[in-house]
Design a protein around this motif. Structure first.
Motif, short mmCIF file in Angstrom:
data_model
loop_
_atom_site.label_atom_id
_atom_site.label_comp_id
_atom_site.label_asym_id
_atom_site.label_seq_id
_atom_site.Cartn_x
_atom_site.Cartn_y
_atom_site.Cartn_z
N LYS A 206 0.83 -1.58 0.08
CA LYS A 206 -0.22 -0.23 -0.37
C LYS A 206 0.65 1.32 -0.17
CE LYS A 206 -3.64 -2.32 2.56
NZ LYS A 206 -4.27 -1.86 3.30
N ARG A 207 0.39 2.06 -0.57
CA ARG A 207 0.89 3.82 -0.28
C ARG A 207 0.95 4.24 1.05
NH1 ARG A 207 3.34 4.98 -4.60
NH2 ARG A 207 2.88 3.98 -6.77
N VAL A 208 2.06 4.40 1.93
CA VAL A 208 1.82 5.27 2.82
C VAL A 208 3.00 5.97 3.16
CG1 VAL A 208 2.76 4.83 5.38
CG2 VAL A 208 2.23 2.58 3.84
N GLY A 209 2.08 7.19 3.35
CA GLY A 209 2.59 8.68 3.22
C GLY A 209 3.82 8.69 4.25
N LEU A 210 4.89 9.62 4.05
CA LEU A 210 5.83 10.07 5.40
C LEU A 210 5.31 9.59 6.86
CD1 LEU A 210 8.36 11.99 3.07
CD2 LEU A 210 8.76 9.35 4.29
N ASN A 211 4.10 11.06 6.40
CA ASN A 211 4.10 11.98 7.86
C ASN A 211 3.05 10.35 8.69
OD1 ASN A 211 4.44 14.33 7.97
ND2 ASN A 211 2.49 15.16 6.59
N ASP A 212 2.32 9.03 7.42
CA ASP A 212 1.85 8.14 8.68
C ASP A 212 3.41 7.19 8.77
OD1 ASP A 212 -0.40 8.74 7.62
OD2 ASP A 212 -0.51 7.84 5.86
N LEU A 213 4.50 7.43 8.11
CA LEU A 213 5.26 6.18 8.94
C LEU A 213 5.88 7.01 9.40
CD1 LEU A 213 7.14 4.62 8.54
CD2 LEU A 213 8.59 5.02 6.50
N LYS A 214 5.92 8.35 9.94
CA LYS A 214 6.72 9.34 11.27
C LYS A 214 5.80 8.93 11.97
CE LYS A 214 6.97 13.92 12.92
NZ LYS A 214 6.40 15.66 12.12
N GLN A 215 4.32 9.29 12.28
CA GLN A 215 3.33 8.74 13.24
C GLN A 215 4.02 7.41 13.85
OE1 GLN A 215 -0.95 8.96 12.48
NE2 GLN A 215 -0.47 11.33 12.38
N VAL A 243 16.58 17.13 12.98
CA VAL A 243 16.29 17.89 11.88
C VAL A 243 16.82 19.13 11.62
CG1 VAL A 243 14.04 18.80 11.32
CG2 VAL A 243 14.37 16.50 12.11
N ARG A 244 17.26 19.64 13.05
CA ARG A 244 17.76 21.34 12.67
C ARG A 244 19.01 20.98 11.90
NH1 ARG A 244 14.78 24.65 16.36
NH2 ARG A 244 13.12 23.72 16.71
N LEU A 245 19.93 20.22 12.64
CA LEU A 245 21.08 20.13 11.69
C LEU A 245 20.74 20.32 10.04
CD1 LEU A 245 22.93 18.01 14.16
CD2 LEU A 245 23.54 20.38 13.12
N ALA A 246 20.48 19.51 9.86
CA ALA A 246 19.42 18.51 8.47
C ALA A 246 19.27 20.38 7.39
CB ALA A 246 19.13 17.55 8.69
N GLU A 247 18.32 20.63 8.60
CA GLU A 247 18.10 21.89 7.64
C GLU A 247 18.70 22.49 7.58
OE1 GLU A 247 13.30 24.77 8.91
OE2 GLU A 247 15.04 24.02 10.71
N ARG A 253 12.41 19.19 2.17
CA ARG A 253 11.31 18.90 3.20
C ARG A 253 11.46 17.39 3.46
NH1 ARG A 253 6.30 17.46 2.52
NH2 ARG A 253 4.96 18.12 3.81
N GLU A 254 11.24 16.85 2.49
CA GLU A 254 10.20 15.08 2.60
C GLU A 254 12.59 14.80 3.38
OE1 GLU A 254 10.66 13.72 -1.40
OE2 GLU A 254 7.90 14.24 -1.48
N ASP A 255 13.71 14.95 2.76
CA ASP A 255 14.38 14.19 3.78
C ASP A 255 14.54 14.55 5.03
OD1 ASP A 255 16.03 13.67 0.99
OD2 ASP A 255 17.06 14.66 0.79
N LEU A 256 14.17 15.88 5.45
CA LEU A 256 14.07 16.53 6.36
C LEU A 256 13.00 15.47 7.76
CD1 LEU A 256 13.91 20.50 6.54
CD2 LEU A 256 15.44 18.80 7.50
N ILE A 257 12.30 15.27 6.73
CA ILE A 257 11.29 14.35 7.46
C ILE A 257 11.45 13.15 8.31
CG2 ILE A 257 8.98 13.10 7.11
CD1 ILE A 257 7.75 15.33 5.55
N MET A 258 12.18 12.19 6.70
CA MET A 258 12.66 11.09 7.16
C MET A 258 14.15 11.75 8.27
SD MET A 258 13.38 9.65 2.93
CE MET A 258 13.76 10.50 2.24
N MET A 259 14.51 12.48 8.08
CA MET A 259 15.88 11.74 8.74
C MET A 259 15.87 12.49 10.31
SD MET A 259 19.27 12.79 9.68
CE MET A 259 19.78 13.40 8.34
#
Length: 413
Positions: A206-215, A243-247, A253-259
């Protein structure tokens, strides 16, 4: 961004971290899922109802983190199960697609005959919770010392002795029918059949959004950090700093969520470490440090098995690797460490130094800068990232001791 993933595979693999014991990985959640779905199918529940039982079974003990708590739950008679059920409910209910499962978790130790802190009894207890309660106790009665077909009659007698008082009588009759089949028990202990019996349709992508995976990742961060008051909010702190360092280093944006996801999950394997080692006030022995070294190995392989994108798995699991090649457990060197992995290593060291530990209080900026500076000189940390860290030091989160995701009793530790 959406990722093709199998939610069953994701949760069943992540649930392995809930099953670490002194004897290794117990597979308790997977076995409860097998028993629960078998009972559900036997009584003719719909596919959607079986799906809820499957998902709830795979994370039913999310409210338990310490080995001491797990030892108590391994006893057939449980006298105070409400706290871990309630904690599990609070943690799981923050994940949008698992909200229907949370209510099942809250009641999965309610006794059929009543006297529960929930106030529920009999058929008022959700059917899925009654099924998981029975499945959970059946699995607890399993023995590694005796062949499962020899132990079968003892398990049946123990369950029947609690009919009506603890377990739904109708479900006990269903269990008795299942228990007559040798294949039911052999599948339960087989290293080959268990997953196929639970997931008859393979590769349910199934297609899982990054925000779902984040939760989901944040849910497991709570479980990880609840293992010790000394690691309370550590995973969330590492995620925030990473995340602050990566920013600051111009990640998208997507890499920040993955971080952030990687930060939440970086210590997943720490649930394999005995509580007394994490809370030891003195130096670790060689044997104890050997156990510490295994935690990132487990993080890497559990995340890979779960189908988590390899970028997230590597950022999470390589946080004890060093550019000089002296890290663990893979002994990677500078060319093998991506910028994301180096950021996670810096974020982990910095967050750990700020926190109270059994052997010292949390350190201030000057001491942290001195320690991390020495690590840069020995090429144990990336100097450019450490420099960036102190450039943005005043903008980093302070590390609050409170969060709605975390059981409030931890806030006073």
């Amino acid at each position: 961004m959406k990722i093709l993933m199998d939610p069953h595979r994701l949760l069943s693999s992540l649930s392995l971290c809930l099953d670490f014991t002194k004897e290794g990985i117990a597979r308790h959640h997977l076995q409860v899922a097998y028993i629960g779905t078998a009972l559900a199918e036997e009584i003719g529940l719909t596919e959607d109802e079986r799906e809820m039982i499957l998902l709830a079974s795979l994370i039913h003990d999310a409210g338990v983190s310490t080995w001491g708590e797990k030892v108590k739950l391994a006893e057939f008679e449980i006298f105070e199960p409400w706290e871990h059920c309630s904690n599990g409910y609070e943690i799981i209910s923050k994940v949008d697609f698992l909200k229907p499962v949370a209510e099942i978790i809250r009641h999965h130790h309610d006794r059929f005959g009543g006297g529960n802190r929930s106030g529920f009894a009999g058929k008022r207890i959700p059917l899925a919770a009654r099924i998981i309660h029975l499945a959970d106790r059946i699995d607890v009665l399993m023995s590694k010392e005796e062949h499962v077909l020899i132990k079968r009659d003892d398990i049946i007698r123990a369950i029947e002795s609690k009919t009506g008082q603890v377990f739904d009588p109708e479900l006990v009759v269903t269990f008795r029918s299942l228990a007559r089949r040798e294949s039911f028990w052999l599948d339960l202990v087989s290293p080959f059949a268990l997953s196929k019996q639970i997931y008859p349709v393979q590769n349910q992508l199934k297609r899982v959004g990054l925000n779902d995976l984040k939760q989901i990742a944040e849910m497991f961060a709570v479980i990880i950090d609840n293992k010790s008051p000394f690691t309370y909010l550590h995973s969330k702190g590492v995620a925030n700093v990473a995340v602050r360092l990566a920013e600051a280093m111009n990640f998208g944006r997507e890499d920040l969520i993955m971080m952030e996801i990687a930060g939440f999950l970086h210590d997943l394997g720490k649930l394999s470490i005995p509580d007394e080692i994490l809370e030891k006030p003195g130096s670790l022995s060689a044997e104890e440090f050997a156990l510490i070294k295994q935690h990132t190995y487990y993080t890497f392989h559990i995340l890979r098995e779960a189908g988590i994108p390899s970028t997230i798995a590597e950022w999470a699991a390589y946080h004890h690797e060093k550019p000089n090649g002296g890290g663990y457990p893979f002994g990677l060197e500078a060319p093998q460490l991506s910028l994301g992995a180096r950021i996670m290593a810096v974020a982990d060291v910095f967050t750990a130094l700020r926190e109270d530990r059994p052997y010292r209080p949390g350190l201030g900026k000057k001491s942290i800068e001195e320690i991390m500076g020495k690590m840069v000189l020995s090429n144990a940390l990336d100097g450019e990232i450490v420099g960036k860290l102190f450039d943005i030091y005043d903008y980093l989160p302070a590390g609050s001791r409170h969060s709605l995701l975390y059981p409030q009793w931890r806030a006073s530790s």
